[in-house]
Scaffold this motif. Sequence first.
Motif, mmCIF file in Angstrom:
data_model
loop_
_atom_site.group_PDB
_atom_site.id
_atom_site.type_symbol
_atom_site.label_atom_id
_atom_site.label_comp_id
_atom_site.label_asym_id
_atom_site.label_seq_id
_atom_site.Cartn_x
_atom_site.Cartn_y
_atom_site.Cartn_z
ATOM 1 N N MET A 101 -5.045 -5.941 -0.888
ATOM 2 C CA MET A 101 -4.335 -4.656 -0.885
ATOM 3 C C MET A 101 -5.313 -3.501 -0.685
ATOM 4 O O MET A 101 -5.000 -2.532 0.024
ATOM 5 C CB MET A 101 -3.541 -4.481 -2.170
ATOM 6 C CG MET A 101 -2.294 -5.318 -2.202
ATOM 7 S SD MET A 101 -1.317 -5.259 -3.715
ATOM 8 C CE MET A 101 -1.514 -3.651 -4.340
ATOM 9 N N CYS A 119 -5.199 -8.329 -4.948
ATOM 10 C CA CYS A 119 -5.621 -6.943 -5.176
ATOM 11 C C CYS A 119 -6.695 -6.531 -4.176
ATOM 12 O O CYS A 119 -6.661 -5.416 -3.640
ATOM 13 C CB CYS A 119 -6.116 -6.758 -6.596
ATOM 14 S SG CYS A 119 -4.802 -6.807 -7.827
ATOM 15 N N MET A 179 -5.256 -0.741 2.369
ATOM 16 C CA MET A 179 -5.305 0.712 2.181
ATOM 17 C C MET A 179 -6.440 1.326 2.981
ATOM 18 O O MET A 179 -6.265 2.353 3.643
ATOM 19 C CB MET A 179 -5.454 1.048 0.704
ATOM 20 C CG MET A 179 -4.230 0.783 -0.116
ATOM 21 S SD MET A 179 -4.481 1.251 -1.819
ATOM 22 C CE MET A 179 -4.543 -0.345 -2.594
ATOM 23 N N ILE A 207 -4.854 8.214 -0.081
ATOM 24 C CA ILE A 207 -4.209 6.924 0.192
ATOM 25 C C ILE A 207 -4.626 5.889 -0.842
ATOM 26 O O ILE A 207 -3.783 5.223 -1.457
ATOM 27 C CB ILE A 207 -4.538 6.443 1.621
ATOM 28 C CG1 ILE A 207 -3.795 7.288 2.643
ATOM 29 C CG2 ILE A 207 -4.184 4.965 1.800
ATOM 30 C CD1 ILE A 207 -4.190 7.018 4.076
ATOM 31 N N ILE A 208 -5.924 5.745 -1.041
ATOM 32 C CA ILE A 208 -6.405 4.739 -1.984
ATOM 33 C C ILE A 208 -6.040 5.130 -3.415
ATOM 34 O O ILE A 208 -5.655 4.287 -4.220
ATOM 35 C CB ILE A 208 -7.917 4.507 -1.818
ATOM 36 C CG1 ILE A 208 -8.162 3.844 -0.465
ATOM 37 C CG2 ILE A 208 -8.475 3.648 -2.945
ATOM 38 C CD1 ILE A 208 -9.609 3.622 -0.119
ATOM 39 N N GLY A 248 -0.811 2.149 -8.733
ATOM 40 C CA GLY A 248 0.063 1.085 -9.216
ATOM 41 C C GLY A 248 -0.712 -0.177 -9.530
ATOM 42 O O GLY A 248 -0.454 -0.847 -10.533
ATOM 43 N N GLY A 275 -3.453 7.079 -4.446
ATOM 44 C CA GLY A 275 -2.016 6.996 -4.658
ATOM 45 C C GLY A 275 -1.502 5.576 -4.671
ATOM 46 O O GLY A 275 -0.760 5.168 -5.566
ATOM 47 N N LEU A 276 -1.889 4.804 -3.677
ATOM 48 C CA LEU A 276 -1.408 3.428 -3.609
ATOM 49 C C LEU A 276 -2.123 2.528 -4.613
ATOM 50 O O LEU A 276 -1.554 1.560 -5.109
ATOM 51 C CB LEU A 276 -1.584 2.876 -2.193
ATOM 52 C CG LEU A 276 -0.755 3.567 -1.113
ATOM 53 C CD1 LEU A 276 -1.112 3.012 0.264
ATOM 54 C CD2 LEU A 276 0.719 3.419 -1.377
ATOM 55 N N GLY A 277 -3.370 2.858 -4.916
ATOM 56 C CA GLY A 277 -4.124 2.056 -5.863
ATOM 57 C C GLY A 277 -3.749 2.325 -7.307
ATOM 58 O O GLY A 277 -4.106 1.563 -8.199
#
Length: 69
Positions: A22, A19, A26, A43-44, A50, A46-48
């Motif tokens: 990841m 994690c 990002m 970005i963080i 999940g 939206g991708l974070g």
Amino acid sequence: MEIEEFESLMMTVLITGFCLFMLFIMWDLARKSNAGKLGTFIIIGGLGLGMLAFVLKGVVIELILGGSV
């Protein structure tokens, strides 16, 4: 230390490390693309999202089961 304890510990450590890696990816993606503050947040965020859902799933399961796993 029993094998089950070792597996549980390593799973926790490795998932945490994954994690964090990841999050670094990002942040690096946002920095290299010159996204700015809003772009970095998107970005963080939206991708974070999940990753956050994965962590919250574990917390909710522990709360429901009462830590008796």
